[in-house]
Write a protein that holds these residues in place. Sequence first.
Motif, mmCIF file in Angstrom:
data_model
loop_
_atom_site.group_PDB
_atom_site.id
_atom_site.type_symbol
_atom_site.label_atom_id
_atom_site.label_comp_id
_atom_site.label_asym_id
_atom_site.label_seq_id
_atom_site.Cartn_x
_atom_site.Cartn_y
_atom_site.Cartn_z
ATOM 1 N N SER A 199 19.598 18.690 0.847
ATOM 2 C CA SER A 199 18.327 19.321 0.478
ATOM 3 C C SER A 199 17.173 18.536 1.056
ATOM 4 O O SER A 199 17.166 17.301 0.996
ATOM 5 C CB SER A 199 18.186 19.382 -1.040
ATOM 6 N N ASP A 200 16.197 19.243 1.563
ATOM 7 C CA ASP A 200 15.015 18.554 2.067
ATOM 8 C C ASP A 200 14.124 18.064 0.932
ATOM 9 O O ASP A 200 13.137 17.384 1.167
ATOM 10 C CB ASP A 200 14.253 19.424 3.066
ATOM 11 N N ARG A 201 14.486 18.349 -0.300
ATOM 12 C CA ARG A 201 13.789 17.737 -1.435
ATOM 13 C C ARG A 201 14.075 16.237 -1.495
ATOM 14 O O ARG A 201 13.404 15.509 -2.209
ATOM 15 C CB ARG A 201 14.198 18.405 -2.735
ATOM 16 N N PHE A 202 15.068 15.789 -0.739
ATOM 17 C CA PHE A 202 15.418 14.371 -0.720
ATOM 18 C C PHE A 202 14.652 13.577 0.347
ATOM 19 O O PHE A 202 14.811 12.359 0.434
ATOM 20 C CB PHE A 202 16.920 14.196 -0.478
ATOM 21 N N VAL A 203 13.848 14.248 1.165
ATOM 22 C CA VAL A 203 13.116 13.544 2.224
ATOM 23 C C VAL A 203 12.250 12.454 1.591
ATOM 24 O O VAL A 203 11.499 12.700 0.648
ATOM 25 C CB VAL A 203 12.254 14.522 3.046
ATOM 26 N N THR A 205 19.429 14.544 3.321
ATOM 27 C CA THR A 205 18.436 15.478 3.838
ATOM 28 C C THR A 205 19.131 16.286 4.926
ATOM 29 O O THR A 205 20.223 15.910 5.395
ATOM 30 C CB THR A 205 17.229 14.746 4.453
ATOM 31 N N LEU A 206 18.518 17.352 5.356
ATOM 32 C CA LEU A 206 19.122 18.157 6.426
ATOM 33 C C LEU A 206 19.281 17.325 7.700
ATOM 34 O O LEU A 206 20.311 17.397 8.375
ATOM 35 C CB LEU A 206 18.286 19.414 6.686
ATOM 36 N N LYS A 207 18.305 16.494 8.007
ATOM 37 C CA LYS A 207 18.375 15.648 9.202
ATOM 38 C C LYS A 207 19.532 14.660 9.101
ATOM 39 O O LYS A 207 20.279 14.453 10.059
ATOM 40 C CB LYS A 207 17.050 14.919 9.393
ATOM 41 N N GLU A 208 19.707 14.036 7.930
ATOM 42 C CA GLU A 208 20.822 13.102 7.730
ATOM 43 C C GLU A 208 22.162 13.817 7.865
ATOM 44 O O GLU A 208 23.108 13.299 8.460
ATOM 45 C CB GLU A 208 20.730 12.455 6.352
#
Length: 104
Positions: free
Chosen positions: A44-48, A80-83
């Motif tokens: 989740s990008d809420r984890f950025v 995150t989506l990037k990770e």
Amino acid sequence: MIREQIEAKLREAFEPAYLEVTDESYRHNVPAGSESHFKVVLVSDRFVGERFLTRHRAIYGVLAQELEDGVHALALHTYTLKEWEALQDTVPASPPCRGAGTLA
């Protein structure tokens, strides 16, 4: 089923790009049919910008009732989506339970 409850709560709270909730109770020293050990992969990008500890605490907060009612363990893999893209959609396997197979 507890797995579905966990999944629904996490979807609502984190709006994940990817979510997998796996019941791993069978790998542990628990009676057959137990729903007590789960592996969660949550992207989740809420984890950025959030540390892993903060991410895990947020999940524990969302699942407080399940943890109080008998969920014994959560193996959390939060990204995150990037990770997640950097991992190429792979997650570490859960280690074997130290007491697996000892329940008669």
